[in-house]
Design a protein around this motif. Structure first.
Motif, short mmCIF file in Angstrom:
data_model
loop_
_atom_site.label_atom_id
_atom_site.label_comp_id
_atom_site.label_asym_id
_atom_site.label_seq_id
_atom_site.Cartn_x
_atom_site.Cartn_y
_atom_site.Cartn_z
N ASN A 23 -4.83 3.96 -2.08
CA ASN A 23 -4.72 4.92 -3.26
C ASN A 23 -3.28 5.33 -3.69
N ARG A 24 -2.45 5.32 -2.71
CA ARG A 24 -0.87 5.87 -2.96
C ARG A 24 -0.38 4.82 -3.70
N LEU A 25 -0.47 3.48 -3.20
CA LEU A 25 -0.28 2.10 -4.08
C LEU A 25 -0.69 2.21 -5.42
N ASN A 26 -1.82 2.52 -5.53
CA ASN A 26 -2.77 2.42 -6.98
C ASN A 26 -2.01 3.44 -7.79
N GLU A 27 -1.62 4.63 -7.31
CA GLU A 27 -1.08 5.88 -7.96
C GLU A 27 0.47 5.13 -8.34
N VAL A 28 1.12 4.64 -7.63
CA VAL A 28 2.43 4.13 -8.09
C VAL A 28 2.38 3.00 -8.79
N GLY A 29 1.29 2.22 -8.73
CA GLY A 29 1.03 0.82 -9.53
C GLY A 29 1.64 -0.39 -8.87
N ILE A 30 1.69 -0.30 -7.68
CA ILE A 30 2.32 -1.67 -6.90
C ILE A 30 1.30 -1.97 -5.97
N THR A 31 1.41 -3.21 -5.73
CA THR A 31 0.29 -3.87 -4.93
C THR A 31 1.15 -4.27 -3.45
N LEU B 30 1.43 -5.63 7.02
CA LEU B 30 1.45 -6.16 5.60
C LEU B 30 1.44 -7.81 5.39
N GLN B 31 2.13 -8.21 6.69
CA GLN B 31 2.15 -9.69 6.81
C GLN B 31 2.22 -10.14 8.17
N LYS B 32 1.15 -10.90 8.63
CA LYS B 32 0.91 -11.30 10.00
C LYS B 32 1.83 -12.77 9.87
N GLY B 33 2.86 -12.40 10.96
CA GLY B 33 3.50 -13.78 11.12
C GLY B 33 3.30 -14.28 12.48
N ALA B 34 4.17 -14.90 13.00
CA ALA B 34 4.07 -15.78 14.17
C ALA B 34 3.40 -14.88 15.30
N LEU C 248 5.12 -5.92 -2.79
CA LEU C 248 6.03 -5.22 -1.88
C LEU C 248 6.48 -6.54 -1.10
N LEU C 249 5.71 -7.16 -0.68
CA LEU C 249 6.07 -8.36 0.08
C LEU C 249 7.11 -9.39 -0.70
N LYS C 250 6.92 -9.53 -2.04
CA LYS C 250 7.56 -10.30 -3.09
C LYS C 250 9.03 -9.50 -3.11
N ILE C 251 9.08 -8.30 -3.15
CA ILE C 251 10.20 -7.47 -3.07
C ILE C 251 11.24 -7.65 -2.05
N ILE C 252 10.60 -7.47 -0.94
CA ILE C 252 11.18 -7.58 0.50
C ILE C 252 11.81 -8.97 0.72
N SER C 253 11.02 -10.03 0.21
CA SER C 253 11.12 -11.27 0.29
C SER C 253 11.65 -11.77 1.79
N THR C 254 10.84 -11.74 2.70
CA THR C 254 11.11 -12.00 4.06
C THR C 254 10.46 -13.27 4.45
N ASP C 255 10.99 -13.97 5.71
CA ASP C 255 10.42 -15.23 6.19
C ASP C 255 8.88 -14.86 6.52
N LYS C 256 8.22 -16.19 6.44
CA LYS C 256 6.73 -16.22 6.70
C LYS C 256 6.45 -15.91 8.25
N GLU C 257 7.40 -16.30 9.11
CA GLU C 257 7.26 -16.01 10.65
C GLU C 257 7.32 -14.74 10.72
N ASN C 258 8.12 -13.92 10.12
CA ASN C 258 8.04 -12.43 10.60
C ASN C 258 7.02 -11.66 10.40
N ASN C 259 6.62 -10.67 11.42
CA ASN C 259 5.70 -9.70 11.19
C ASN C 259 6.19 -8.41 10.39
N VAL C 260 5.34 -8.03 9.31
CA VAL C 260 5.86 -6.87 8.68
C VAL C 260 4.77 -5.64 8.40
#
Length: 281
Positions: free
Chosen positions: A7-15, A131-135, A19-31
């Motif tokens: 609901n909060r993300l919808n309020e802001v208008g961001i998915t 937010l991201q399941k890494g290794a 967010l993952l695209k903005i932080i741009s981190t390696d796929k192996e990392n847990n987020v």
């Protein structure tokens, strides 16, 4: 997925994907993402806290080095997200490595003290949304499955009793202003202990302990509010009543054994201090 976060993300208008695209981190990392809205708390200006957990402690560009991790604050434009009434909107990003987290978590397992910021980190990694399941990583999985409630309850209980000790000492010395402040600290920590007992593990006592406490039906709610926010007058024995209220919460609700400096000791289950070693110099 946490519904309040959605609901909060919808309020802001961001998915979440954005967010993952903005932080741009390696796929192996847990987020892991945490926002106070996930506990039904926070304001429209509240940050999104993002914890990126990686294999190595290495130097990253565009981050600020702390003692054992790196941080980056990403300043989103509230007007772009149609939040003209919000002065700022941040993604608060922290980068941690598994070895550092393991060392901090080990202190919890050994029931040793850790500072508030470290405890907040571990609880948010445990209870935030992945937010991201890494290794796969054993430390990460253990933290995610660990029940921090007993540790946090004991932590707040001990903190409350330490402040209570100062309150009683100052009260008996007729240093009433100091006694009031210490008594309120003791009371705030005591209700944070009750919160933890009821599964509310928020560490920010000044911001949210009272709101969380009021969610649970409790016969002492009016007394707590009176002593935290009302006028406390020594000539009416208000401080003594606040001391007894804290003792009642500690002993009767949180199972903490009384100490020799408590008042009306006969009403409580007390520590056996008869065999304490007393030095004579």
């Amino acid at each position: 997925m946490n519904e309040n976060l959605t609901n909060r993300l919808n309020e802001v208008g961001i998915t979440r994907e954005k967010l993952l695209k903005i932080i741009s981190t390696d796929k192996e990392n847990n987020v892991v993402i945490y926002a106070s809205c996930m506990e039904g708390l926070g304001t429209r200006s509240s940050d999104f806290d993002i914890y990126i957990i990686k294999e190595r402690h290495d130097i990253l560009e565009n981050t600020r080095d702390e003692l054992d991790h790196q941080i980056k604050m990403i300043d989103l434009d509230p007007q772009y997200y149609n939040m003209d009434d919000v002065p700022y909107l941040y993604l608060d990003v922290e980068y941690w490595d598994y070895m550092t987290l393991a060392e901090k978590f080990e202190r919890v397992l050994d029931n040793k003290y850790i500072d508030d910021e470290t405890l907040k980190l571990l609880v948010r990694v445990s209870n935030g949304e992945v937010l991201q399941k890494g290794a796969k990583n054993e430390t990460f999985d253990k933290i995610r499955s660990y029940n921090f409630a007993p540790y946090i309850q004991e932590r707040f209980t001990v903190d409350s009793d330490a402040a209570l000790h100062d309150c009683v000492s100052l009260y008996e010395a007729k240093e009433y202003y100091g006694a009031i402040l210490c008594g309120r600290h003791a009371l705030l920590s005591a209700i944070a202990g009750i919160n933890a007992k009821n599964g509310f593990l928020n560490i920010n006592t000044e911001k949210w302990a009272t709101k969380l406490f009021l969610r649970v039906q409790n016969i002492e709610q009016n007394e707590v509010l009176k002593f935290l926010f009302g006028e406390v007058q020594p000539e009416r024995d208000d401080i003594l009543e606040m001391i007894i209220l804290v003792q009642n919460i500690l002993n009767k609700q949180l199972g903490f054994l009384g100490k020799k400096y408590w008042v009306n000791k006969e009403q409580y289950n007390m520590l056996d201090e008869s065999k304490d070693v007393l030095l004579q110099i």
